[in-house]
Design a protein around this motif. Structure first.
Motif: not given
Length: 265
Positions: A87, A98, A102
């Motif tokens: 990431i 992302l 998460s």
């Protein structure tokens, strides 16, 4: 005025920590209470600690909890660290997407995670037991590891890896000898967080475990129907002391490493 403000701030901090830790201190105190019921003090005793280690069902649940927590924390730490590095190296737009994805498992209610994992395991025809329990714990631990490692990667000098490569290191050597030591505090923090979350979890474990596999939280829940034994107070006290000792050792290690790095400078 500054002295009054300082006194009030310290008093406020003391009251906050007293509110947070008083239940734990009372738990430890009443683990030595001779009475089976925690309402009143009837004398000092160690019998609940001796009976704890002779109770096979509680010790089996404790072993299951520790085994699942260790395996889940190790695997989730590896996956979470690799994910955090991936990431970090993405473009800003993909990194933002992302990162937000998460966050979702962390803010989702545990019951949603538990039911969704139960449905997923049913679709895959996986028999509920050790495997599904460990997979469930790995799943909800990974985001916590990611967000423990990401700040260390963001604090990292972006030129340090290039400098290692210019000095003749291979990409693998640069990672293990340069990058990994720099982000190790974040990895340790993430692994400890994953371990403690795994020890503490009840709802996800309740939905994803099978018959004959019982974690400590599920065992305590089953005991509430007929009254929780003071042996659980003794076990909780030992677990608190073990976690506290581990945190103190890590703090001493970090302080020692910091003093050594200051001396080198």
């Amino acid at each position: 005025r500054s002295m009054v403000k300082k006194y009030l701030s310290r008093t406020y901090a003391f009251l906050v920590y007293l509110f947070l830790y008083m239940p734990i201190f009372l738990l430890i105190l009443f683990s030595f209470n001779d009475s089976r019921y925690g309402g009143r003090w009837q004398g000092f005793t160690f019998k609940w600690y001796t009976e704890l280690f002779s109770d096979g069902s509680i010790m089996e649940s404790l072993y299951t909890t520790i085994i699942v927590a260790v395996i889940a924390s190790i695997i989730s730490t590896v996956i979470g660290t690799i994910s955090a590095i991936a990431i970090h190296n993405m473009s800003p737009r993909k990194k933002a997407i992302l990162t937000n994805l998460s966050y979702i498992p962390m803010v989702n209610p545990d019951i949603v995670i538990g039911i969704s994992l139960l449905s997923f395991f049913s679709i895959l025809n996986l028999k509920l037991g050790y495997i599904t329990l460990i997979l469930a714990h790995i799943t909800f631990n990974i985001p916590y590891v990611i967000f423990a490692v990401l700040p260390k990667l963001q604090q990292l000098n972006p030129n340090i890896e290039e400098a290692a490569l210019d000095l003749g290191a291979t990409p693998i050597q640069a990672f293990f000898k340069v990058i990994l030591p720099e982000i190790m505090p974040g990895i340790i923090t993430g692994s400890l967080l994953a371990f403690t979350l795994s020890l503490d979890d009840f709802i996800v474990s309740f939905f994803t475990t099978g018959s004959g596999v019982s974690t400590l939280s599920i065992k305590v829940y089953s005991m509430t129907k007929r009254g929780i034994s003071p042996k659980i107070n003794a076990l909780s006290s030992l677990m608190f002391i073990a976690v506290l000792a581990l945190m103190l050792l890590l703090q001493l290690r970090d302080a020692k490493n910091k003093s050594q790095s200051d001396n080198v400078r």
